[in-house]
Design a protein around this motif. Structure first.
Motif, PDB file in Angstrom:
ATOM      1  N   PRO A  52      -3.644  10.903 -14.416  1.00 49.62           N
ATOM      2  CA  PRO A  52      -2.382  11.647 -14.261  1.00 49.62           C
ATOM      3  C   PRO A  52      -1.767  11.360 -12.885  1.00 49.62           C
ATOM      4  O   PRO A  52      -2.478  11.245 -11.891  1.00 49.62           O
ATOM      5  N   GLU A  53      -0.446  11.259 -12.858  1.00 49.26           N
ATOM      6  CA  GLU A  53       0.252  10.909 -11.624  1.00 49.26           C
ATOM      7  C   GLU A  53      -0.071  11.866 -10.481  1.00 49.26           C
ATOM      8  O   GLU A  53      -0.241  11.457  -9.338  1.00 49.26           O
ATOM      9  N   ARG A  54      -0.190  13.153 -10.785  1.00 48.48           N
ATOM     10  CA  ARG A  54      -0.480  14.125  -9.711  1.00 48.48           C
ATOM     11  C   ARG A  54      -1.854  13.856  -9.094  1.00 48.48           C
ATOM     12  O   ARG A  54      -2.044  14.037  -7.894  1.00 48.48           O
ATOM     13  N   ASP A  55      -2.835  13.413  -9.904  1.00 52.95           N
ATOM     14  CA  ASP A  55      -4.164  13.100  -9.385  1.00 52.95           C
ATOM     15  C   ASP A  55      -4.131  11.860  -8.496  1.00 52.95           C
ATOM     16  O   ASP A  55      -4.754  11.821  -7.435  1.00 52.95           O
TER      17      ASP A  55
ATOM     18  N   LEU B  46      -9.161   4.573  -8.247  1.00 51.78           N
ATOM     19  CA  LEU B  46      -7.966   5.016  -8.969  1.00 51.78           C
ATOM     20  C   LEU B  46      -7.773   4.115 -10.184  1.00 51.78           C
ATOM     21  O   LEU B  46      -8.084   2.924 -10.124  1.00 51.78           O
ATOM     22  N   VAL B  47      -7.266   4.677 -11.258  1.00 51.04           N
ATOM     23  CA  VAL B  47      -6.923   3.887 -12.445  1.00 51.04           C
ATOM     24  C   VAL B  47      -5.519   4.283 -12.895  1.00 51.04           C
ATOM     25  O   VAL B  47      -5.095   5.434 -12.715  1.00 51.04           O
ATOM     26  N   VAL B  48      -4.815   3.330 -13.459  1.00 52.35           N
ATOM     27  CA  VAL B  48      -3.427   3.545 -13.870  1.00 52.35           C
ATOM     28  C   VAL B  48      -3.313   4.709 -14.857  1.00 52.35           C
ATOM     29  O   VAL B  48      -2.323   5.434 -14.857  1.00 52.35           O
ATOM     30  N   SER B  49      -4.348   4.911 -15.677  1.00 55.98           N
ATOM     31  CA  SER B  49      -4.271   5.944 -16.718  1.00 55.98           C
ATOM     32  C   SER B  49      -4.481   7.368 -16.189  1.00 55.98           C
ATOM     33  O   SER B  49      -4.329   8.329 -16.937  1.00 55.98           O
TER      34      SER B  49
ATOM     35  N   ASN C  45      -1.481  10.743  -6.843  1.00 53.50           N
ATOM     36  CA  ASN C  45      -0.772  11.112  -5.618  1.00 53.50           C
ATOM     37  C   ASN C  45      -1.648  11.943  -4.685  1.00 53.50           C
ATOM     38  O   ASN C  45      -1.623  11.753  -3.470  1.00 53.50           O
ATOM     39  N   ARG C  46      -2.433  12.846  -5.248  1.00 56.29           N
ATOM     40  CA  ARG C  46      -3.332  13.675  -4.441  1.00 56.29           C
ATOM     41  C   ARG C  46      -4.372  12.803  -3.744  1.00 56.29           C
ATOM     42  O   ARG C  46      -4.632  12.953  -2.543  1.00 56.29           O
ATOM     43  N   LYS C  47      -4.941  11.856  -4.483  1.00 54.45           N
ATOM     44  CA  LYS C  47      -5.947  10.968  -3.886  1.00 54.45           C
ATOM     45  C   LYS C  47      -5.315  10.025  -2.864  1.00 54.45           C
ATOM     46  O   LYS C  47      -5.906   9.768  -1.810  1.00 54.45           O
ATOM     47  N   ALA C  48      -4.130   9.515  -3.166  1.00 54.95           N
ATOM     48  CA  ALA C  48      -3.451   8.635  -2.214  1.00 54.95           C
ATOM     49  C   ALA C  48      -3.155   9.391  -0.916  1.00 54.95           C
ATOM     50  O   ALA C  48      -3.356   8.865   0.178  1.00 54.95           O
ATOM     51  N   PHE C  49      -2.691  10.625  -1.037  1.00 57.24           N
ATOM     52  CA  PHE C  49      -2.446  11.447   0.144  1.00 57.24           C
ATOM     53  C   PHE C  49      -3.755  11.680   0.902  1.00 57.24           C
ATOM     54  O   PHE C  49      -3.789  11.602   2.134  1.00 57.24           O
ATOM     55  N   GLY C  50      -4.829  11.947   0.178  1.00 57.34           N
ATOM     56  CA  GLY C  50      -6.137  12.156   0.809  1.00 57.34           C
ATOM     57  C   GLY C  50      -6.627  10.928   1.555  1.00 57.34           C
ATOM     58  O   GLY C  50      -7.193  11.038   2.647  1.00 57.34           O
ATOM     59  N   MET C  51      -6.393   9.744   0.989  1.00 53.21           N
ATOM     60  CA  MET C  51      -6.787   8.505   1.671  1.00 53.21           C
ATOM     61  C   MET C  51      -6.013   8.336   2.968  1.00 53.21           C
ATOM     62  O   MET C  51      -6.581   8.023   4.012  1.00 53.21           O
TER      63      MET C  51
ATOM     64  N   LEU D  11       0.804  -1.208   0.000  1.00 52.85           N
ATOM     65  CA  LEU D  11       0.000   0.000   0.000  1.00 52.85           C
ATOM     66  C   LEU D  11       0.843   1.268   0.000  1.00 52.85           C
ATOM     67  O   LEU D  11       1.604   1.513   0.926  1.00 52.85           O
ATOM     68  N   PHE D  12       0.708   2.073  -1.050  1.00 53.00           N
ATOM     69  CA  PHE D  12       1.356   3.375  -1.196  1.00 53.00           C
ATOM     70  C   PHE D  12       2.877   3.309  -1.233  1.00 53.00           C
ATOM     71  O   PHE D  12       3.540   4.325  -1.162  1.00 53.00           O
ATOM     72  N   ILE D  13       3.454   2.126  -1.345  1.00 53.90           N
ATOM     73  CA  ILE D  13       4.905   2.009  -1.339  1.00 53.90           C
ATOM     74  C   ILE D  13       5.429   1.743  -2.746  1.00 53.90           C
ATOM     75  O   ILE D  13       6.495   2.171  -3.109  1.00 53.90           O
ATOM     76  N   GLY D  14       4.657   1.050  -3.544  1.00 57.00           N
ATOM     77  CA  GLY D  14       5.090   0.761  -4.903  1.00 57.00           C
ATOM     78  C   GLY D  14       4.801   1.923  -5.834  1.00 57.00           C
ATOM     79  O   GLY D  14       4.334   2.983  -5.436  1.00 57.00           O
ATOM     80  N   ARG D  15       5.068   1.710  -7.080  1.00 57.64           N
ATOM     81  CA  ARG D  15       4.820   2.735  -8.093  1.00 57.64           C
ATOM     82  C   ARG D  15       3.375   2.638  -8.559  1.00 57.64           C
ATOM     83  O   ARG D  15       2.868   1.553  -8.817  1.00 57.64           O
ATOM     84  N   PHE D  16       2.724   3.772  -8.708  1.00 57.99           N
ATOM     85  CA  PHE D  16       1.318   3.775  -9.096  1.00 57.99           C
ATOM     86  C   PHE D  16       1.121   3.383 -10.555  1.00 57.99           C
ATOM     87  O   PHE D  16       0.002   3.228 -11.005  1.00 57.99           O
ATOM     88  N   SER D  17       2.190   3.193 -11.289  1.00 57.82           N
ATOM     89  CA  SER D  17       2.062   2.663 -12.639  1.00 57.82           C
ATOM     90  C   SER D  17       1.843   1.149 -12.599  1.00 57.82           C
ATOM     91  O   SER D  17       1.509   0.543 -13.603  1.00 57.82           O
ATOM     92  N   ASP D  18       2.012   0.550 -11.427  1.00 58.02           N
ATOM     93  CA  ASP D  18       1.810  -0.885 -11.236  1.00 58.02           C
ATOM     94  C   ASP D  18       0.342  -1.137 -10.885  1.00 58.02           C
ATOM     95  O   ASP D  18      -0.146  -0.647  -9.863  1.00 58.02           O
TER      96      ASP D  18
END
Length: 184
Positions: free
Chosen positions: A145-148, A140-143, A150-156, A105-112
């Motif tokens: 944008p990375e900033r979105d 969340l979906v892989v497609s 990251n923003r949602k992951a931070f919010g969670m 959780l939140f440690i790997g790359r969000f492209s995975d």
């Protein structure tokens, strides 16, 4: 570290270690060397304790907040909880070496896609908590944008930390990178 608390048998061999060797995740350690354990061993033990604490804290607060859902359908709740983690056991199996790269959780790359799956399961688990943000209904979906992402992951994570703190009166343990895996 634990010899004094666990005691020795008359022959001098510990009743819990036999040949004075203990194992941790595929690493054999002489009890006599535990007075000055290696830094990698200390980091590995602390990482596993943090992971176990996060898992048990999350489960405990989830059950405390929405016990009714656990009473109504514990199998579904448990499946949602288990989907947050790569394995029911930290590190994969009880005796496997600990990971050498980012996992979970939140440690790997969000492209995975697997990492996205863990984050979505975490979001689904919390989506029924009181005051959960409305956007928790949008996975969340892989497609994205990375900033979105990251923003949602931070919010969670912020929602989890705040909810945990207000429910228990103490800060939670949160997922940690495995020591030595930085840059992997």
């Amino acid at each position: 570290m634990f010899g004094g608390a666990l005691g020795d048998v008359p022959a001098g061999a510990s009743t819990w270690a036999g040949d004075r060797t203990v194992g941790f995740r595929g690493t054999a350690v002489q009890i006599s060397s535990l007075a000055d354990p290696s830094l990698p061993l200390v980091r590995a033990i602390l990482w596993e304790l943090a992971e176990l604490s996060f898992r048990s804290d999350l489960l405990a607060v989830d059950k405390a907040i929405i016990l009714q859902l656990w009473d109504e359908n514990s199998a579904e709740r448990e499946a949602t909880y288990n989907a947050i983690f790569p394995s029911e056991v930290v590190g994969g199996t009880w005796d496997a070496p600990l990971p050498t790269s980012h996992v979970g959780l939140f440690i790997g790359r969000f492209s995975d896609p697997a990492v996205i799956g863990y984050a979505n399961a975490f979001q689904r688990l919390m989506s029924v908590w009181p005051d959960a943000p409305v956007w928790f209904s949008e996975p969340l979906v892989v497609s994205m944008p990375e900033r979105d992402i990251n923003r949602k992951a931070f919010g969670m994570m912020l929602f989890y930390v705040e909810t945990f703190f207000f429910s228990t009166g103490r800060p939670p343990v949160v997922p940690r990178q495995y020591p030595g895996s930085w840059g992997a």
